[in-house]
Design an enzyme around this catalytic site. Structure first.
Site, PDB file in Angstrom:
ATOM      1  N   GLU A 127     -81.014  51.686  30.313  1.00 51.21           N
ATOM      2  CA  GLU A 127     -79.467  51.495  30.985  1.00 51.21           C
ATOM      3  C   GLU A 127     -78.871  52.900  31.113  1.00 51.21           C
ATOM      4  O   GLU A 127     -78.672  53.796  30.326  1.00 51.21           O
ATOM      5  CB  GLU A 127     -78.672  50.741  30.107  1.00 51.21           C
ATOM      6  CG  GLU A 127     -77.102  50.283  30.797  1.00 51.21           C
ATOM      7  CD  GLU A 127     -76.610  49.462  29.634  1.00 51.21           C
ATOM      8  OE1 GLU A 127     -75.133  49.182  29.949  1.00 51.21           O
ATOM      9  OE2 GLU A 127     -76.967  49.097  28.532  1.00 51.21           O
ATOM     10  N   ILE A 128     -78.416  53.151  32.528  1.00 48.25           N
ATOM     11  CA  ILE A 128     -77.884  54.474  32.683  1.00 48.25           C
ATOM     12  C   ILE A 128     -76.531  53.957  33.257  1.00 48.25           C
ATOM     13  O   ILE A 128     -76.259  53.213  34.027  1.00 48.25           O
ATOM     14  CB  ILE A 128     -78.616  55.007  34.144  1.00 48.25           C
ATOM     15  CG1 ILE A 128     -80.021  55.373  33.635  1.00 48.25           C
ATOM     16  CG2 ILE A 128     -77.744  56.408  34.375  1.00 48.25           C
ATOM     17  CD1 ILE A 128     -80.932  55.453  34.827  1.00 48.25           C
TER      18      ILE A 128
END
Length: 138
Positions: A127-128
């Site tokens: 997850e960015i």
């Protein structure tokens, strides 16, 4: 009084291929790969970013002590960034990396975030995230 932890120094990922993992995290996420020598003389690899690192263990050759069930693809990691998600989206698409979801609103450790989701070569969920407008991360 109960003692408290202050920060995460490093975590360990068990991976199917050190070289593929180094390439993905370096090219896709901008981490800095570094080798380091430990007390027994062996060489290990880590991915550095900010003040943290991810140590890499080759599947089947994990170092002791290790997790009870070290397997590739079992992690779900959220990384914070200061770059806008459209910049990340373009970068990841240029590398041919499938975006599984996002941008979507989520709740991070210190407040609202907006996130993109991809997978690394082992299938770990990556997850960015950026803080929601007007919010800061600690």
């Amino acid at each position: 009084m109960t003692p408290q932890i202050k920060a995460l120094d490093h975590l360990v990922l068990t991976v199917a291929s050190i070289s593929e993992t180094l390439q993905f995290y370096t090219e896709a996420l901008g981490t800095k790969p570094r080798s380091f020598q430990v007390a027994d003389g062996s060489i290990r690899w880590a991915l550095h970013f900010g003040k943290q690192k991810i140590n890499l263990h080759q599947q089947g050759e994990e170092f002791e002590p290790k997790a009870a069930c070290p397997v590739p693809g079992s992690a779900d990691l959220c990384f914070l960034t200061e770059s806008a998600l459209p910049v990340w989206k373009a970068h990841l698409e240029e590398l041919g990396i499938l975006i599984e979801d996002g941008p979507v609103s989520r709740t991070g450790a210190t407040g609202s975030i907006s996130s993109l989701y991809v997978r690394d070569p082992d299938g770990n969920l990556i997850e960015i995230s950026v803080p929601a407008i007007g919010e800061k991360t600690a």
